[in-house]
Design an enzyme around this catalytic site. Structure first.
Site, PDB file in Angstrom:
ATOM      1  N   ARG A   1       0.806  -1.217   0.000  1.00 38.72           N
ATOM      2  CA  ARG A   1       0.000   0.000   0.000  1.00 38.72           C
ATOM      3  C   ARG A   1       0.849   1.282   0.000  1.00 38.72           C
ATOM      4  O   ARG A   1       0.330   2.368  -0.222  1.00 38.72           O
ATOM      5  CB  ARG A   1      -0.959  -0.006   1.189  1.00 38.72           C
ATOM      6  CG  ARG A   1      -2.195  -0.878   0.949  1.00 38.72           C
ATOM      7  CD  ARG A   1      -3.107  -0.904   2.152  1.00 38.72           C
ATOM      8  NE  ARG A   1      -2.630  -1.820   3.165  1.00 38.72           N
ATOM      9  CZ  ARG A   1      -3.240  -2.048   4.333  1.00 38.72           C
ATOM     10  NH1 ARG A   1      -4.363  -1.400   4.609  1.00 38.72           N
ATOM     11  NH2 ARG A   1      -2.749  -2.900   5.200  1.00 38.72           N
TER      12      ARG A   1
ATOM     13  N   GLY B   1      -6.814  -5.720  13.892  1.00 35.95           N
ATOM     14  CA  GLY B   1      -7.401  -6.896  14.523  1.00 35.95           C
ATOM     15  C   GLY B   1      -8.033  -6.506  15.855  1.00 35.95           C
ATOM     16  O   GLY B   1      -7.495  -5.683  16.590  1.00 35.95           O
TER      17      GLY B   1
ATOM     18  N   ASN C   1      -5.458  -4.847  18.360  1.00 38.34           N
ATOM     19  CA  ASN C   1      -4.131  -5.436  18.472  1.00 38.34           C
ATOM     20  C   ASN C   1      -3.102  -4.504  17.852  1.00 38.34           C
ATOM     21  O   ASN C   1      -3.279  -4.003  16.744  1.00 38.34           O
ATOM     22  CB  ASN C   1      -4.133  -6.786  17.747  1.00 38.34           C
ATOM     23  CG  ASN C   1      -2.761  -7.411  17.686  1.00 38.34           C
ATOM     24  OD1 ASN C   1      -1.937  -7.214  18.567  1.00 38.34           O
ATOM     25  ND2 ASN C   1      -2.517  -8.177  16.629  1.00 38.34           N
TER      26      ASN C   1
END
Length: 461
Positions: free
Chosen positions: A17, A147, A177
């Site tokens: 990305r 996450g 996370n």
């Protein structure tokens, strides 16, 4: 603080990305790569062993690792994807016999503001809780892309669900996370042995190891006090945003230390810069590397300092100065370019459109404008006329020029190095000085002036 048996930094990903030929972990924030920043914070904990997992452009990333820490262990991840596989490869190399004991710290390499204090808090929480594994978490207003931490009714961590695998209820969770973990070594070895790629991305998730670890002991979570310290970078938009937030904190730190920064939004200061009390930083200034600025100095506007030392009371305006020392109360600029290796004394001047390279300028000497001084030494209280060039390069070698103290250099002079000019010398305008000049002399180049009267260009005849 408890000792860290091993630390593993995950730096294998390409970072697609970023849309870059450069691995994501080698992109920079405030003058240091993301990888270097994470390595420095982890190394501050003095782990007994530091391993960095590489894969994409492995040789290039490994070289960057060893630039920071020559003793770091390089682990090459194979073509099996996922963070879980990265840790399998690392533990297989650093703990092949399975005899490692104690805590193993695991950190992603794309969190440039991960700091030593946050890691120490995590380790202390892990030790006090007696967990087999602990994950570092953060609460975000917008957890998209992260996450989610799924806890049981007692607050213990059940599992971590990746964004692409989460249902609507799990997506509503705002605790995320950060990809930083502490595992007891034996717990980690057992947990990673049971990983598989049965998920939306077909990867070996390290997050699944936490769920595996619940079978052998409690899995806890420590929430970072500063969400910025654990924010990751996935693309250039996030990198720019994080750099801006980090820079504002640096500016605020120096303002609280007694430095005037007129416009923090247009002032960029890197981590290792040191600024004295009552210095003023004007808009558009970039302070980089190991730059040191003395008290009451004025920097800017639109000035770049790179590994420069600026003494107290100096004024630097619209200039670029690199690896040079500017003495107290000197006046530099506007539009002055100092290449590496310059030493300017107190109350010196390098004025408009002056370029210097490896120049040593004595106290009180002035080079006001439109001059180049390279590989030269000028004594004290001399004045260099406008348009003066020190011709230091003969096509093969860079030669030295020495000009004494109390010298008055006329306008439009050329000093053809190597040449030595004594003290108290005066040179005539337009002189070309090719030979040494003794003290207390006057030197000029004879140039007969010819006048052609009633002259017209050829096309007008």
């Amino acid at each position: 603080m408890m000792a860290v048996s091993a630390a593993i930094i995950l730096a294998a990903g390409e970072g697609t990305r970023m849309r870059s030929k450069t691995p994501k972990v080698l992109h920079q924030l405030a003058g240091k790569s993301l990888l270097e920043r994470v390595m420095s914070s982890v190394s501050a904990l003095s782990p007994e062993l530091l391993a960095v997992v590489v894969h994409y452009q492995a040789e290039r990333v490994a070289a960057a690792v060893h630039d920071v820490d020559a003793d770091a262990v390089i682990v090459n991840q194979d073509d099996v994807p996922g963070t879980g596989r990265a840790v399998q490869c690392a533990m297989g190399q650093i703990d092949a016999d399975g005899e490692l004991t104690g805590p193993v710290l695991i950190a992603a390499s794309d969190m440039p503001l991960l700091d030593e204090a946050t890691l120490r808090d995590l380790l202390e929480f892990h030790a006090e809780s007696g967990n087999g594994a602990t994950v570092l978490t953060a609460r975000l207003q917008d957890p998209t892309g992260y996450g989610r931490i799924i806890r049981d009714q007692n607050g213990d961590v059940l599992r971590i669900v990746e964004q692409k695998d989460a249902n609507s209820t799990e997506l509503a969770v705002t605790e995320v996370n950060t990809s930083v973990y502490v595992f007891e070594a034996e717990v980690l070895n057992r947990a990673i042995s049971g990983l598989d790629d049965d998920n939306a991305q077909g990867e070996f998730y390290l997050t699944d190891a936490l769920e595996q670890a619940t079978a052998t002991g409690a899995v806890g979570a420590y929430q970072a006090k500063d969400p910025l310290s654990v924010e990751g970078v996935n693309d250039r938009v996030q990198l720019a945003s994080l750099a801006k937030q980090h820079n504002r904190r640096i500016c605020e730190h120096w303002m609280r230390e007694g430095v005037s920064i007129l416009d923090p939004d247009s002032t960029w200061i890197e981590d290792d810069v040191v600024i004295g009390t009552d210095a003023t930083i004007l808009p558009g200034s970039f302070l980089q590397g190991h730059t040191t600025i003395g008290e009451t100095a004025v920097i800017g506007p639109y000035t770049t300092l790179i590994d420069a030392t600026i003494d107290e009371g100096a004024v630097i305006e619209r200039s670029r100065i690199q690896e040079s020392h500017v003495g107290a109360r000197a006046n530099i600029g506007p539009w002055t370019y100092m290449r590496p290796g310059n030493e300017l004394g107190e109350e010196t001047k390098a004025g408009a459109f002056v370029e210097m390279k490896k120049a040593h300028i004595g106290n009180g000497t002035k080079v006001p404008h439109l001059s180049y001084v390279g590989d030269a030494q000028i004594g004290e209280h001399s004045n260099v006329g406008g348009g003066t060039i020190v011709a230091n390069y003969d096509g093969v070698h860079k030669n030295r020029t020495s000009i004494g103290s109390g010298v008055h250099v006329g306008a439009d002079n050329v000093f053809v190095a190597p040449v030595v000019v004594g003290d108290n010398v005066t040179t005539g305008a337009g002189s070309v000085v090719r030979h040494d000049v003794p003290d207390d002399a006057m030197v000029f180049s004879e140039n007969t002036q010819h006048v052609v009267e009633d002259w017209k260009p050829r096309w007008e005849r």
